[in-house]
Design a protein around this motif. Structure first.
Motif, PDB file in Angstrom:
ATOM      1  N   TYR A  31      71.552  13.382   8.343  1.00 11.84           N
ATOM      2  CA  TYR A  31      70.135  13.028   8.238  1.00 11.84           C
ATOM      3  C   TYR A  31      69.663  12.739   6.818  1.00 11.84           C
ATOM      4  O   TYR A  31      68.574  12.193   6.639  1.00 11.84           O
ATOM      5  CB  TYR A  31      69.268  14.146   8.840  1.00 11.84           C
ATOM      6  CG  TYR A  31      69.477  14.310  10.315  1.00 11.84           C
ATOM      7  CD1 TYR A  31      68.945  13.399  11.223  1.00 11.84           C
ATOM      8  CD2 TYR A  31      70.234  15.367  10.811  1.00 11.84           C
ATOM      9  CE1 TYR A  31      69.159  13.548  12.586  1.00 11.84           C
ATOM     10  CE2 TYR A  31      70.448  15.525  12.172  1.00 11.84           C
ATOM     11  CZ  TYR A  31      69.902  14.612  13.050  1.00 11.84           C
ATOM     12  OH  TYR A  31      70.111  14.759  14.402  1.00 11.84           O
ATOM     13  N   SER A  33      68.574  14.775   4.682  1.00 12.28           N
ATOM     14  CA  SER A  33      67.402  15.588   4.384  1.00 12.28           C
ATOM     15  C   SER A  33      67.643  17.006   4.904  1.00 12.28           C
ATOM     16  O   SER A  33      68.095  17.181   6.031  1.00 12.28           O
ATOM     17  CB  SER A  33      66.177  14.983   5.074  1.00 12.28           C
ATOM     18  OG  SER A  33      65.135  15.915   5.211  1.00 12.28           O
ATOM     19  N   SER A  35      65.210  19.218   5.443  1.00 10.56           N
ATOM     20  CA  SER A  35      64.190  19.538   6.456  1.00 10.56           C
ATOM     21  C   SER A  35      64.524  18.893   7.799  1.00 10.56           C
ATOM     22  O   SER A  35      64.383  19.527   8.852  1.00 10.56           O
ATOM     23  CB  SER A  35      62.792  19.136   5.995  1.00 10.56           C
ATOM     24  OG  SER A  35      62.711  17.759   5.776  1.00 10.56           O
ATOM     25  N   LYS A  36      65.015  17.666   7.784  1.00 11.98           N
ATOM     26  CA  LYS A  36      65.404  17.006   9.041  1.00 11.98           C
ATOM     27  C   LYS A  36      66.624  17.690   9.653  1.00 11.98           C
ATOM     28  O   LYS A  36      66.729  17.819  10.871  1.00 11.98           O
ATOM     29  CB  LYS A  36      65.696  15.525   8.811  1.00 11.98           C
ATOM     30  CG  LYS A  36      64.451  14.704   8.548  1.00 11.98           C
ATOM     31  CD  LYS A  36      64.797  13.261   8.274  1.00 11.98           C
ATOM     32  CE  LYS A  36      63.547  12.473   7.922  1.00 11.98           C
ATOM     33  NZ  LYS A  36      63.858  11.099   7.508  1.00 11.98           N
ATOM     34  N   LYS A  39      65.447  20.952  11.243  1.00 11.82           N
ATOM     35  CA  LYS A  39      64.702  20.653  12.476  1.00 11.82           C
ATOM     36  C   LYS A  39      65.666  20.280  13.603  1.00 11.82           C
ATOM     37  O   LYS A  39      65.526  20.751  14.731  1.00 11.82           O
ATOM     38  CB  LYS A  39      63.712  19.523  12.222  1.00 11.82           C
ATOM     39  CG  LYS A  39      62.784  19.259  13.374  1.00 11.82           C
ATOM     40  CD  LYS A  39      61.741  18.209  13.011  1.00 11.82           C
ATOM     41  CE  LYS A  39      60.793  18.019  14.165  1.00 11.82           C
ATOM     42  NZ  LYS A  39      59.741  17.051  13.850  1.00 11.82           N
TER      43      LYS A  39
END
Length: 140
Positions: A31, A33, A35-36, A39
């Motif tokens: 991803y 990221s 945070s991604k 998640k």
């Protein structure tokens, strides 16, 4: 009976990474990221960030390069070390799966000095019938 195992890496007796850490690194790679990645894995950003930070502290080097958020948002990518340990983990898991694919649990549970374990036979070369026995401890 089903046999299960865990793989983890340690450095100087300190936990570096297990399955969860490998999943975090894999998701960051996918991803781009943190945070991604968190998640997608159903975990909090804080948990994932702390896991990476503990990993880096144990190794003494960065495994993830982070970019602070801005108009476009932040990002993250694996460093060369991050790529290397993820590859090492994946290879170790693959080798263990291949090796333990022929595991035959003999079905008896033994007890010594208060510890329970099951005895299993792991063939080295199924064509020649060679192998060795190992004990798998039953954890509470």
């Amino acid at each position: 009976m089903e046999v299960k195992w865990r793989i983890w890496f340690e450095k100087d007796g300190r936990h570096v990474m297990g399955k969860g850490g490998a999943e975090i690194l894999r998701a960051i790679k996918e991803y781009g990221s943190l945070s991604k990645a968190a998640k997608a894995l159903g975990m909090s950003y804080r948990f994932a960030w702390k896991y990476i930070t503990k990993m880096e502290k144990a190794l003494g080097d960065k495994v993830v390069e982070r970019e602070r958020g801005g108009k476009e948002g932040g990002g993250a990518k694996l460093t060369e070390l991050g790529e290397k340990i993820l590859k090492m983990y994946d290879e170790a898991e693959e080798k263990l799966n291949v090796c333990l694919g022929g595991l035959v649990v003999e079905g008896r549970v033994e007890m010594r000095e208060g510890e329970k374990f099951v005895v299993a036979k792991l063939p080295i070369d199924a064509r020649e019938g060679e192998g060795f026995r190992l004990r798998i401890w039953i954890m509470k």
